[in-house]
Design a protein around this motif. Structure first.
Motif, PDB file in Angstrom:
ATOM      1  N   ILE A 104       0.815  -1.220   0.000  1.00  0.00           N
ATOM      2  CA  ILE A 104       0.000   0.000   0.000  1.00  0.00           C
ATOM      3  C   ILE A 104       0.848   1.269   0.000  1.00  0.00           C
ATOM      4  O   ILE A 104       0.346   2.344  -0.331  1.00  0.00           O
ATOM      5  CB  ILE A 104      -0.988   0.027   1.184  1.00  0.00           C
ATOM      6  CG1 ILE A 104      -0.263   0.143   2.519  1.00  0.00           C
ATOM      7  CG2 ILE A 104      -1.908  -1.176   1.148  1.00  0.00           C
ATOM      8  CD1 ILE A 104      -1.201   0.371   3.696  1.00  0.00           C
ATOM      9  N   ALA A 105       2.131   1.147   0.326  1.00  0.00           N
ATOM     10  CA  ALA A 105       2.972   2.345   0.415  1.00  0.00           C
ATOM     11  C   ALA A 105       3.755   2.638  -0.858  1.00  0.00           C
ATOM     12  O   ALA A 105       4.079   3.794  -1.147  1.00  0.00           O
ATOM     13  CB  ALA A 105       3.954   2.206   1.583  1.00  0.00           C
ATOM     14  N   SER A 106       4.055   1.630  -1.647  1.00  0.00           N
ATOM     15  CA  SER A 106       4.939   1.815  -2.789  1.00  0.00           C
ATOM     16  C   SER A 106       4.252   2.554  -3.943  1.00  0.00           C
ATOM     17  O   SER A 106       3.065   2.350  -4.219  1.00  0.00           O
ATOM     18  CB  SER A 106       5.437   0.458  -3.285  1.00  0.00           C
ATOM     19  OG  SER A 106       6.265   0.619  -4.420  1.00  0.00           O
ATOM     20  N   THR A 107       5.032   3.385  -4.619  1.00  0.00           N
ATOM     21  CA  THR A 107       4.557   4.051  -5.834  1.00  0.00           C
ATOM     22  C   THR A 107       5.034   3.319  -7.081  1.00  0.00           C
ATOM     23  O   THR A 107       4.664   3.685  -8.192  1.00  0.00           O
ATOM     24  CB  THR A 107       5.072   5.505  -5.885  1.00  0.00           C
ATOM     25  OG1 THR A 107       6.503   5.499  -5.837  1.00  0.00           O
ATOM     26  CG2 THR A 107       4.532   6.319  -4.714  1.00  0.00           C
ATOM     27  N   ASP A 108       5.843   2.277  -6.896  1.00  0.00           N
ATOM     28  CA  ASP A 108       6.392   1.516  -8.009  1.00  0.00           C
ATOM     29  C   ASP A 108       5.482   0.325  -8.311  1.00  0.00           C
ATOM     30  O   ASP A 108       5.242  -0.517  -7.436  1.00  0.00           O
ATOM     31  CB  ASP A 108       7.803   1.027  -7.657  1.00  0.00           C
ATOM     32  CG  ASP A 108       8.465   0.305  -8.823  1.00  0.00           C
ATOM     33  OD1 ASP A 108       8.169  -0.896  -9.001  1.00  0.00           O
ATOM     34  OD2 ASP A 108       9.258   0.930  -9.533  1.00  0.00           O
ATOM     35  N   GLU A 109       4.983   0.234  -9.540  1.00  0.00           N
ATOM     36  CA  GLU A 109       4.041  -0.822  -9.904  1.00  0.00           C
ATOM     37  C   GLU A 109       4.651  -2.212  -9.725  1.00  0.00           C
ATOM     38  O   GLU A 109       3.983  -3.129  -9.237  1.00  0.00           O
ATOM     39  CB  GLU A 109       3.580  -0.633 -11.349  1.00  0.00           C
ATOM     40  CG  GLU A 109       2.673  -1.714 -11.882  1.00  0.00           C
ATOM     41  CD  GLU A 109       1.334  -1.771 -11.183  1.00  0.00           C
ATOM     42  OE1 GLU A 109       0.670  -2.825 -11.237  1.00  0.00           O
ATOM     43  OE2 GLU A 109       0.942  -0.758 -10.563  1.00  0.00           O
ATOM     44  N   GLY A 110       5.908  -2.375 -10.094  1.00  0.00           N
ATOM     45  CA  GLY A 110       6.552  -3.671  -9.956  1.00  0.00           C
ATOM     46  C   GLY A 110       6.695  -4.086  -8.501  1.00  0.00           C
ATOM     47  O   GLY A 110       6.450  -5.243  -8.148  1.00  0.00           O
ATOM     48  N   VAL A 111       7.108  -3.155  -7.655  1.00  0.00           N
ATOM     49  CA  VAL A 111       7.259  -3.441  -6.228  1.00  0.00           C
ATOM     50  C   VAL A 111       5.900  -3.783  -5.618  1.00  0.00           C
ATOM     51  O   VAL A 111       5.772  -4.715  -4.815  1.00  0.00           O
ATOM     52  CB  VAL A 111       7.885  -2.230  -5.500  1.00  0.00           C
ATOM     53  CG1 VAL A 111       7.847  -2.425  -3.987  1.00  0.00           C
ATOM     54  CG2 VAL A 111       9.316  -2.022  -5.970  1.00  0.00           C
TER      55      VAL A 111
END
Length: 514
Positions: A453-460
């Motif tokens: 929920i925190a990441s802005t990276d689609e892959g992560v």
């Protein structure tokens, strides 16, 4: 995170009593349900009459009161959200963008220009700031779960179309949360929601309302998203599923949402009517959530044994009457990031061995259930029969829908019947995390969920959701035995029914008669 009874209504949908009621009136040989929302486009004009499961005197025009399907359907055409969902993808609504700060602890909300309220006044950032405060005020009967993520009191208006919104935890995709959790916008200063005072920005405005009976809504020609097809919507409220079907059979309504599987199996003898399905990606997951805080389900071997012991196909055939498919123990099938793992094959020998290893032979367990969704009670009784084969003694605890999800009672039970539509994974796993008796305390799961929920990276983000589901599939506490079709009964002339959030609460802003 708080988890209210209304959230569970929105997650699953209450279908009322009467699991084995046969369709009344003359029946016909059943045919396969028709997929989609009608074969033609809705024309301009006419009255569309639709019936959904109601909540009696508890229904309300306040978008943060009332917790029945008819409330959700009505609210969706009266009040707009900042963002909505379409095939699990976020779509701009009253807001065009939610731009997160680099640390994810705030976001800038940019609003759509030219939106007007039903009274003709202009929609602005002040309305949004007020809505955040209103939806999370302690006096709300059903506050929005956004209060767990957004610091409503600290929302700051930059200009008439821009706000800065602080968050309580890092959010890499704030628009998803604004779309997935109830976030209807109300007018700055609004405190009264009657037929005379309820003002929204939606495709329809209310002209008459009687809780537990009906609402009459007139098209709002100034709607920013384009005028709706029908001149008027008449939304009927009934609690019995067969009574909903009968309104269509007798011509009192044009569309009945969420009908019994028995109606589909029996068929209807009217060439003007058709039974529809919302499709595979909009099915409802049926199953159970085991309480990992209580023996024997504190032991992962016993949780695994239950998953190996259940006869998924028998449950689908008996409870869903074949209208669906077997489940793989993971929630949110059809949603983005869902892991389509192969369901475990039934293996009674291995299941018995795991129960023996855990020293759980003869253990008595209570599974709490209510006819909150058609088939909950019957599936729990069938589960009890199936688990006898591995040495577990299941005692169904059958209660009424109103008391079903009392937190202290759920926490005291060994498990609970459960269902969920294709909601975003962040919604479902966030809700389960915050409810005693349903939460699965696991550090690997907690870390992966926080990253997701925190990441802005689609892959992560994708990898983190895969990790969440790996944990749940390996040793989690959710047992999803089936994916049920969401069925409706409609006149063939009904067109434009749209799924935004869940198929049980369709959006009628584009619906009408062909």
């Amino acid at each position: 995170m708080s988890f209210t009874r209304r959230d569970l209504f929105r997650t699953a949908g209450i279908a009322g009593a009467g699991f084995l009621l046969a369709a009344c009136g003359t029946s016909a040989p059943a045919s396969a349900p028709v997929a989609g929302a009608g074969t033609s486009a809705a024309r301009r004009g006419g009255v569309l009459r639709a019936v959904f499961t109601g909540g009696g005197a508890g229904e309300s025009l306040d978008p943060y009161a009332g917790g029945s399907p008819i409330d959700f359907v009505r609210h969706d055409v009266l009040f707009d959200s900042l963002f909505t969902l379409d095939n699990a993808e976020v779509v701009p609504g009253l807001a065009l963008a939610a731009e997160p700060a680099p640390d994810g602890r705030s976001f800038v909300l940019r609003l759509r220009e030219g939106v007007r309220w039903h009274d003709g006044s202009t929609f602005t950032a002040q309305d949004v700031a007020y809505s955040f405060r209103y939806m999370n005020a302690p006096e709300r009967a059903y506050p929005s779960q956004l209060g767990s993520f957004v610091d409503s009191a600290a929302v700051r208006v930059r200009d008439p179309l821009t706000l800065e919104v602080p968050t309580k935890q890092a959010l890499g995709d704030p628009a998803l949360f604004l779309a997935a959790f109830p976030a209807k916008m109300v007018k700055d200063g609004a405190t009264s929601f009657t037929a005379a005072t309820a003002v929204g920005t939606g495709a329809y405005r209310v002209t008459a309302f009687e809780a537990g009976r009906e609402a009459r809504l007139a098209r709002f020609d100034g709607y920013w998203g384009g005028a709706a097809p029908a001149d008027e919507l008449v939304l009927l409220s009934l609690t019995d599923p067969q009574a909903k079907v009968n309104t269509v059979l007798t011509g009192q309504s044009d569309f009945a949402g969420d009908i019994p599987f028995t109606t589909a199996k029996t068929g209807v003898a009217n060439a003007d009517l058709e039974i529809r399905t919302a499709g595979e990606n909009n099915r409802t997951a049926f199953g159970f959530v085991l309480n990992p805080a209580l023996k024997p389900f504190d032991d992962p071997r016993v949780r695994k044994a239950v998953r190996l012991a259940i006869d998924r196909q028998a449950l689908v055939d008996t409870i869903l009457l074949g209208y669906g498919s077997v489940g793989n123990d993971l929630l949110c099938a059809g949603a983005k990031y869902f892991a389509a793992k192969e369901p475990l094959a039934r293996d009674l020998d291995k299941a018995r061995g795991l129960v023996r290893e855990a020293g759980a032979e003869g253990a008595e367990v209570t599974i709490r259930t209510a006819e909150y969704e058609i088939g909950y009670n019957a599936s729990t009784q069938l589960l009890a029969e199936q688990l006898k084969a591995i040495g577990l003694v299941v005692k169904p605890q059958i209660v009424g829908p109103a008391e079903f999800f009392r937190p202290e009672a759920v926490a005291a039970a060994h498990g609970v019947s459960f269902s969920s539509g294709a909601v975003p994974l962040a919604v479902m796993y966030g809700r389960l995390t915050g409810f005693p008796g349903l939460a699965f305390p696991d550090e690997r799961l907690k870390t992966a969920f926080g990253t997701a929920i925190a990441s802005t990276d689609e892959g992560v983000r994708a990898q983190a959701w895969a990790e969440v589901q790996d944990v749940m599939f390996d040793r989690g506490n959710t047992i999803v035995w089936g994916q049920a079709d969401v069925l409706s009964l409609a006149r063939k002339s009904v067109a434009g029914i749209t799924v935004r959030d869940q198929a049980k609460y369709p959006y009628l802003g584009k619906a009408g008669l062909a």
